[in-house]
Enzyme design. Sequence first.
Site, mmCIF file in Angstrom:
data_model
loop_
_atom_site.group_PDB
_atom_site.id
_atom_site.type_symbol
_atom_site.label_atom_id
_atom_site.label_comp_id
_atom_site.label_asym_id
_atom_site.label_seq_id
_atom_site.Cartn_x
_atom_site.Cartn_y
_atom_site.Cartn_z
ATOM 1 N N HIS A 61 0.825 -1.206 0.000
ATOM 2 C CA HIS A 61 0.000 0.000 0.000
ATOM 3 C C HIS A 61 0.864 1.262 0.000
ATOM 4 O O HIS A 61 0.994 1.965 1.007
ATOM 5 C CB HIS A 61 -0.944 -0.011 1.204
ATOM 6 C CG HIS A 61 -2.118 -0.911 1.014
ATOM 7 N ND1 HIS A 61 -2.862 -1.416 2.048
ATOM 8 C CD2 HIS A 61 -2.688 -1.412 -0.124
ATOM 9 C CE1 HIS A 61 -3.838 -2.178 1.569
ATOM 10 N NE2 HIS A 61 -3.744 -2.183 0.259
ATOM 11 N N CYS A 116 3.278 -12.086 2.419
ATOM 12 C CA CYS A 116 4.299 -12.014 3.462
ATOM 13 C C CYS A 116 4.301 -13.319 4.255
ATOM 14 O O CYS A 116 3.240 -13.809 4.657
ATOM 15 C CB CYS A 116 4.012 -10.838 4.388
ATOM 16 S SG CYS A 116 5.116 -10.784 5.826
ATOM 17 N N GLU A 150 -5.649 -7.971 3.877
ATOM 18 C CA GLU A 150 -5.106 -9.061 4.691
ATOM 19 C C GLU A 150 -6.218 -9.816 5.413
ATOM 20 O O GLU A 150 -6.196 -11.049 5.503
ATOM 21 C CB GLU A 150 -4.093 -8.525 5.702
ATOM 22 C CG GLU A 150 -3.475 -9.638 6.529
ATOM 23 C CD GLU A 150 -2.552 -9.137 7.623
ATOM 24 O OE1 GLU A 150 -2.412 -9.846 8.638
ATOM 25 O OE2 GLU A 150 -1.971 -8.033 7.474
#
Length: 336
Positions: A61, A116, A150
């Site tokens: 982002h 991630c 997420e």
Amino acid sequence: MSEQTTFAPSRTDGVEAHKTLRVLLAGPRGFCAGVDRAIRVVEEALRRYGAPVYVRHEIVHNRTVVEGLEAKGAIFVEELDEVPEDGHVVFSAHGVPKAVPAEAQRRNLLYLDATCPLVSKVHREAERHFAGGGPDQRHILMIGHAGHPEVVGTMGQLPPGAVTLINDAEEARTIQPEDPTKLAFITQTTLSVDDTAEIVDILRSRFPLIEGPKREDICYATTNRQEAVKAIAPESDLVIVIGSPNSSNSQRLREVAERSGARRALLVPKLENLDWSVLEGVETLGISAGASAPESLVQEMVTALAGKYTLKIEERIVKEENINFRLPGPLAGEDD
């Protein structure tokens, strides 16, 4: 740990010397290992496969990062139906629901998962608590922000109804689960450490048998950056957090600064967005950057400040970071 330097432009034209501004640079700040890895995935995919490479959602982002990758040939899309049949696609660092790679496989797309590794850890925790929907299944309470990629990705690892989102402390106080003895909680990795601790305390108080992660879900980078901001905020008239408005961890840094004693805290995407009038009356300025903001944006701001002030810069480093995540799958050998 503190390092101090003075940064002042030389004046030989007789103009009055610049006002002195003390600048406290929070450390660590900026890119984390997960963001760095995600960007490297896109760059290596472009090098290996050539442009265009499609990326589902912003890889991280930050508009500066996204625009830089677009200039190299990345095309950012929101859904896989925007990717042509022979396309190469990268999934963003935030993670994706299980249905997304399944759809990519169905269409025979070559995809690279830049999720991630610390987000993937939360995915595995959710699956462990779900236990395949069998007799050991626990209903999962996810602490996070509705609509964040997420959260969408993590909740999408399991069937609908397996996870309930807890947005804040009030929801933790009022939720009425079907079986209070068979619960587990997980968290978004980019939350406020203090806010999350409050919510966890409420859940543990109400549901003593609730299970949590063996290790904290909030990632090391989020924790370290919040601690660094806490270290500079009490001395700062103003704290500027460099980061995008849609960056959860950047927004949390601004909130932490306000709560930790800064007279004022602002989120500024980059130098061109800075309203210089906010510096009127400021003697000590704190600066940090979200985990998706490149250090170049910090240095750009410091250089601009040096054109208007005599700077006394102090680096306040609360934790050294040396974490590096390997590239995924087909790209893994590029780290060797």
